[in-house]
Enzyme design. Structure first.
Site, short mmCIF file in Angstrom:
data_model
loop_
_atom_site.label_atom_id
_atom_site.label_comp_id
_atom_site.label_asym_id
_atom_site.label_seq_id
_atom_site.Cartn_x
_atom_site.Cartn_y
_atom_site.Cartn_z
N TYR A 186 0.94 -1.33 -0.16
CA TYR A 186 0.02 0.03 0.03
C TYR A 186 0.98 1.26 -0.08
O TYR A 186 0.56 2.16 -0.69
CB TYR A 186 -0.86 0.10 1.22
CG TYR A 186 -1.69 1.30 1.56
CD1 TYR A 186 -2.73 1.66 0.70
CD2 TYR A 186 -1.21 2.27 2.35
CE1 TYR A 186 -3.57 2.84 0.75
CE2 TYR A 186 -2.00 3.30 2.63
CZ TYR A 186 -3.20 3.64 1.97
OH TYR A 186 -3.89 4.89 1.84
N GLU A 187 2.00 1.22 0.68
CA GLU A 187 3.05 2.55 0.75
C GLU A 187 4.07 2.23 -0.45
O GLU A 187 4.94 3.23 -0.30
CB GLU A 187 3.69 2.34 2.13
CG GLU A 187 2.57 2.71 3.28
CD GLU A 187 3.12 2.44 4.73
OE1 GLU A 187 4.42 2.49 5.01
OE2 GLU A 187 2.59 3.20 5.67
N GLU A 213 5.13 1.54 15.56
CA GLU A 213 5.62 1.22 14.19
C GLU A 213 4.71 1.09 12.84
O GLU A 213 4.71 1.58 12.06
CB GLU A 213 6.64 0.20 14.34
CG GLU A 213 7.49 -0.38 13.13
CD GLU A 213 8.38 0.88 12.72
OE1 GLU A 213 8.92 0.84 11.55
OE2 GLU A 213 8.78 1.75 13.43
N TYR A 250 -2.22 -0.93 10.80
CA TYR A 250 -2.89 -1.68 9.38
C TYR A 250 -4.29 -2.24 9.79
O TYR A 250 -4.07 -3.06 10.65
CB TYR A 250 -1.67 -2.54 8.85
CG TYR A 250 -2.64 -2.99 7.23
CD1 TYR A 250 -2.26 -2.24 6.41
CD2 TYR A 250 -2.57 -4.30 7.27
CE1 TYR A 250 -2.62 -2.54 5.18
CE2 TYR A 250 -3.29 -4.68 5.93
CZ TYR A 250 -3.24 -4.00 4.85
OH TYR A 250 -3.64 -4.31 3.74
N VAL A 251 -5.21 -1.95 8.80
CA VAL A 251 -6.51 -2.49 8.65
C VAL A 251 -6.54 -3.08 7.35
O VAL A 251 -6.58 -2.13 6.52
CB VAL A 251 -7.47 -2.00 9.47
CG1 VAL A 251 -8.84 -2.73 9.15
CG2 VAL A 251 -7.32 -1.49 10.89
N GLY A 304 -13.17 1.06 8.14
CA GLY A 304 -14.48 1.65 8.33
C GLY A 304 -15.34 1.04 9.59
O GLY A 304 -16.35 1.48 9.91
N GLY A 361 -9.56 0.01 13.58
CA GLY A 361 -8.20 1.05 13.71
C GLY A 361 -8.44 1.85 14.85
O GLY A 361 -7.29 2.06 15.71
N ASN A 367 -0.56 10.24 2.37
CA ASN A 367 -1.66 9.35 2.89
C ASN A 367 -2.94 10.21 3.57
O ASN A 367 -2.90 10.06 4.94
CB ASN A 367 -1.08 8.40 3.88
CG ASN A 367 -2.02 7.27 3.96
OD1 ASN A 367 -3.31 7.23 3.99
ND2 ASN A 367 -1.29 6.06 4.80
N TYR A 398 -6.54 9.97 11.67
CA TYR A 398 -5.62 10.46 13.07
C TYR A 398 -5.98 11.79 13.56
O TYR A 398 -6.20 12.16 14.87
CB TYR A 398 -4.09 10.38 12.68
CG TYR A 398 -3.54 9.11 12.17
CD1 TYR A 398 -3.97 7.93 12.87
CD2 TYR A 398 -2.64 8.77 11.00
CE1 TYR A 398 -3.71 6.75 12.27
CE2 TYR A 398 -2.08 7.81 10.78
CZ TYR A 398 -2.50 6.58 11.44
OH TYR A 398 -2.01 5.34 10.97
#
Length: 157
Positions: free
Chosen positions: A23-24, A82, A85-86, A92, A96, A123, A130
């Site tokens: 994903y990153e 660190e 992740y979901v 939703g 998380g 992101n 957050y």
């Protein structure tokens, strides 16, 4: 929904680490093996800790991997997250937020005064999430990192 990881969770944590890296856009940077994760989390001297987010059916759908840091200004430990992740198909559902709430609970219970993590600048969904929880960016700080050849060079190899 949230539980402390066990040795049996290492394969799914490893798989989700790889999913997160993909994903990153950095899957080629993942070198960690299941054996290394097992040693870090459950070896003789654990260096990290993990929690698992489970769906109602017991499926592991997310994880948080963290370790202790220390603030010389506050004089106490904190938690450095660190990885959080979901899996995309389970986002939703509150997993998380529940993982972060568990880490915040640990901080409060143990007298830790910081829960910190990094997020990639691009992101936007994670940043919005957050910030919705009250987290604020530390814009005045820039993260630096030594790895590979630069680390070996400075370390005298």
């Amino acid at each position: 929904m949230i539980r402390t990881a066990t040795p049996a969770d290492v394969p799914v944590i490893h798989a989700m680490v790889r999913e997160l890296a993909e994903y990153e856009k950095a899957l080629d940077e993942v070198r960690a093996t299941e054996e290394q994760l097992h040693e870090a989390l459950f070896g003789e001297r654990p260096a990290a800790y993990a929690h698992i987010a489970e769906a109602d059916d017991g499926e592991a759908v997310g994880f948080a991997l963290w370790f202790l840091n220390f603030s010389t200004w506050r004089g106490v430990h904190g938690i450095y997250l660190e990885d959080l992740y979901v899996r995309p198909e389970r986002r939703g559902g509150g997993h998380g937020k529940a993982l972060l709430a568990e880490l915040a609970r640990i901080c409060v219970e143990r007298g830790y005064q910081r829960l910190e993590w990094s997020v990639l600048d691009w992101n936007a969904p994670s940043i919005a999430f957050y910030e919705s929880l009250g987290a604020r960016p530390q814009d005045e700080w820039t993260v630096y990192r030594l790895t590979d050849g630069a680390l070996a060079g400075l370390g005298g190899r």
